[in-house]
Design a protein around this motif. Structure first.
Motif, PDB file in Angstrom:
ATOM      1  N   GLN A 170     -26.996  14.797  -6.456  1.00 41.63           N
ATOM      2  CA  GLN A 170     -27.893  15.950  -6.327  1.00 41.63           C
ATOM      3  C   GLN A 170     -29.363  15.523  -6.250  1.00 41.63           C
ATOM      4  N   LEU A 171     -29.701  14.439  -6.920  1.00 38.11           N
ATOM      5  CA  LEU A 171     -31.053  13.898  -6.778  1.00 38.11           C
ATOM      6  C   LEU A 171     -31.317  13.505  -5.327  1.00 38.11           C
TER       7      LEU A 171
ATOM      8  N   PRO B 136     -23.873  19.862 -15.311  1.00 43.83           N
ATOM      9  CA  PRO B 136     -23.110  18.687 -15.752  1.00 43.83           C
ATOM     10  C   PRO B 136     -21.790  19.029 -16.435  1.00 43.83           C
ATOM     11  N   LEU B 137     -21.703  20.177 -17.094  1.00 45.93           N
ATOM     12  CA  LEU B 137     -20.446  20.554 -17.736  1.00 45.93           C
ATOM     13  C   LEU B 137     -19.400  21.018 -16.733  1.00 45.93           C
ATOM     14  N   ASP B 138     -19.794  21.128 -15.469  1.00 43.86           N
ATOM     15  CA  ASP B 138     -18.855  21.419 -14.389  1.00 43.86           C
ATOM     16  C   ASP B 138     -18.713  20.236 -13.442  1.00 43.86           C
ATOM     17  N   ALA B 139     -19.097  19.050 -13.899  1.00 46.11           N
ATOM     18  CA  ALA B 139     -19.114  17.872 -13.022  1.00 46.11           C
ATOM     19  C   ALA B 139     -17.734  17.564 -12.451  1.00 46.11           C
ATOM     20  N   GLN B 140     -16.677  17.949 -13.161  1.00 40.59           N
ATOM     21  CA  GLN B 140     -15.325  17.675 -12.672  1.00 40.59           C
ATOM     22  C   GLN B 140     -14.990  18.481 -11.420  1.00 40.59           C
ATOM     23  N   LYS B 141     -15.789  19.473 -11.098  1.00 42.82           N
ATOM     24  CA  LYS B 141     -15.556  20.299  -9.906  1.00 42.82           C
ATOM     25  C   LYS B 141     -16.132  19.660  -8.635  1.00 42.82           C
ATOM     26  N   TRP B 142     -16.824  18.556  -8.786  1.00 38.71           N
ATOM     27  CA  TRP B 142     -17.435  17.898  -7.623  1.00 38.71           C
ATOM     28  C   TRP B 142     -16.354  17.348  -6.709  1.00 38.71           C
TER      29      TRP B 142
ATOM     30  N   ILE C 264     -18.961  10.636 -18.879  1.00 41.62           N
ATOM     31  CA  ILE C 264     -20.304  10.141 -18.600  1.00 41.62           C
ATOM     32  C   ILE C 264     -20.441   9.660 -17.162  1.00 41.62           C
ATOM     33  N   GLU C 265     -19.506   8.851 -16.703  1.00 39.69           N
ATOM     34  CA  GLU C 265     -19.624   8.301 -15.351  1.00 39.69           C
ATOM     35  C   GLU C 265     -19.609   9.392 -14.288  1.00 39.69           C
ATOM     36  N   GLN C 266     -18.742  10.396 -14.473  1.00 35.51           N
ATOM     37  CA  GLN C 266     -18.692  11.494 -13.503  1.00 35.51           C
ATOM     38  C   GLN C 266     -19.987  12.289 -13.512  1.00 35.51           C
ATOM     39  N   GLN C 267     -20.530  12.552 -14.681  1.00 36.97           N
ATOM     40  CA  GLN C 267     -21.794  13.290 -14.772  1.00 36.97           C
ATOM     41  C   GLN C 267     -22.916  12.533 -14.067  1.00 36.97           C
ATOM     42  N   ILE C 268     -22.966  11.230 -14.266  1.00 36.53           N
ATOM     43  CA  ILE C 268     -24.021  10.434 -13.638  1.00 36.53           C
ATOM     44  C   ILE C 268     -23.869  10.448 -12.120  1.00 36.53           C
ATOM     45  N   LEU C 269     -22.647  10.313 -11.625  1.00 41.18           N
ATOM     46  CA  LEU C 269     -22.405  10.360 -10.185  1.00 41.18           C
ATOM     47  C   LEU C 269     -22.898  11.672  -9.591  1.00 41.18           C
TER      48      LEU C 269
ATOM     49  N   GLY D 138     -27.680  17.574 -14.326  1.00 38.17           N
ATOM     50  CA  GLY D 138     -28.123  16.756 -15.450  1.00 38.17           C
ATOM     51  C   GLY D 138     -27.020  16.033 -16.172  1.00 38.17           C
ATOM     52  N   LEU D 139     -27.231  15.835 -17.466  1.00 40.68           N
ATOM     53  CA  LEU D 139     -26.295  15.143 -18.340  1.00 40.68           C
ATOM     54  C   LEU D 139     -26.165  15.922 -19.638  1.00 40.68           C
ATOM     55  N   ASP D 140     -24.932  16.090 -20.094  1.00 40.13           N
ATOM     56  CA  ASP D 140     -24.675  16.771 -21.360  1.00 40.13           C
ATOM     57  C   ASP D 140     -23.602  15.990 -22.099  1.00 40.13           C
ATOM     58  N   PHE D 141     -24.042  15.154 -23.041  1.00 38.31           N
ATOM     59  CA  PHE D 141     -23.109  14.351 -23.820  1.00 38.31           C
ATOM     60  C   PHE D 141     -22.762  15.032 -25.146  1.00 38.31           C
ATOM     61  N   TYR D 142     -23.290  16.237 -25.357  1.00 33.75           N
ATOM     62  CA  TYR D 142     -22.982  17.001 -26.568  1.00 33.75           C
ATOM     63  C   TYR D 142     -21.614  17.668 -26.444  1.00 33.75           C
TER      64      TYR D 142
END
Length: 261
Positions: free
Chosen positions: A115-116, A65-71, A105-110, A96-100
């Motif tokens: 991947q699910l 999730p901390l690399d979600a911007q690479k999608w 948030i929206e990109q992580q969820i997408l 997953g999701l990492d809000f720490y």
């Protein structure tokens, strides 16, 4: 006694100088199988080489999730193709999701939902990273199950949630994996969670090279042999023997990831 470390990152630079010695130590500690996680698909070839070098290693492919911007529009096809390339790939993740550490948030969820879908299409379990995001993660997984007609299966890795949050994911059919954090002095909620997880949903891991457990805490590098200390702590918290925790977590890892001993 046999142990399985269900989450490692042996491809990281910290292990390159002495990986053969690290392997000797995990073998001496009774670690018979390891599941290597993946932070981003570009790691795939390096992780695959490790799995070919060490037969006891199986692995996953996914985007953290901390690399979600690479999608990109091609990432889903890339992950699905790599995951289908051989029987050493036993999971999709870690995702997953990492809000720490991030607020996209929206990109992580997408990225999580995409991947699910891949995991469901390939009938593979998922490795879930969830930090400061348990409620949203529960909502995403419940929504996915409603829309796609089947509950995705997998593990909440390096779990750090409360017992209430833990029960959410047990109710969704997930396994829960504990790392070295369960040995930390002030990790009260994690310890309570480790004590209450059903035996048939319990896993252990190191998440090495991070989070070395007591009595190795403070060292610059964690390693798979230290999963024994996690097992010992979980056994103590549950009032069980080390042998019984080793046996049940090994069986659970084999069941979830389709591993053979």
């Amino acid at each position: 006694m046999q142990l399985i470390d269900t989450h490692v990152h042996l491809n990281f630079d910290q292990f390159q100088p002495d990986l053969e010695a690290v392997r000797s130590r995990w073998q001496e500690a009774g670690v018979v199988r390891l599941v290597h996680s993946c932070v981003e698909p570009s790691e795939f070839s390096g992780i695959q080489a490790l799995a070919e070098r060490f037969p006891e290693i199986s692995f996953a492919v996914g985007l953290h999730p901390l690399d979600a911007q690479k999608w990109t529009s091609q990432t889903a096809n890339q992950i699905e193709s790599l995951a289908s390339s051989g029987d050493k790939v036993v999971a999709i993740g870690e995702m997953g999701l990492d809000f720490y550490k991030a607020d996209n948030i929206e990109q992580q969820i997408l990225v999580l939902e995409e991947q699910l879908k891949i995991a469901a299409n390939l009938n593979l379990p998922v490795i879930i990273h969830c930090r400061d995001a348990a409620l949203k993660m529960r909502m995403v997984l419940e929504s996915f199950a409603e829309r796609y007609g089947d509950k995705v299966r997998g593990v909440m890795h390096c779990w750090g949630g409360t017992p209430v949050e833990t029960q959410w994911f047990l109710d969704l059919g997930f396994y829960v994996s504990f790392s070295g954090t369960v040995t930390f002095k002030n990790a009260h909620a994690i310890k309570e969670s480790a004590a209450m997880v059903k035996g048939d949903r319990l896993l252990i891991e190191t998440d090495c090279p991070f989070l070395a457990p007591v009595p190795k805490r403070g060292q610059r590098r964690n390693e798979p042999s230290y999963v024994r200390f996690v097992a010992e702590q979980v056994a103590s918290l549950r009032g069980e023997t080390l042998d019984s925790i080793a046996a049940i977590t090994t069986k659970n890892a084999c069941d979830l990831f389709g591993l053979e001993l």
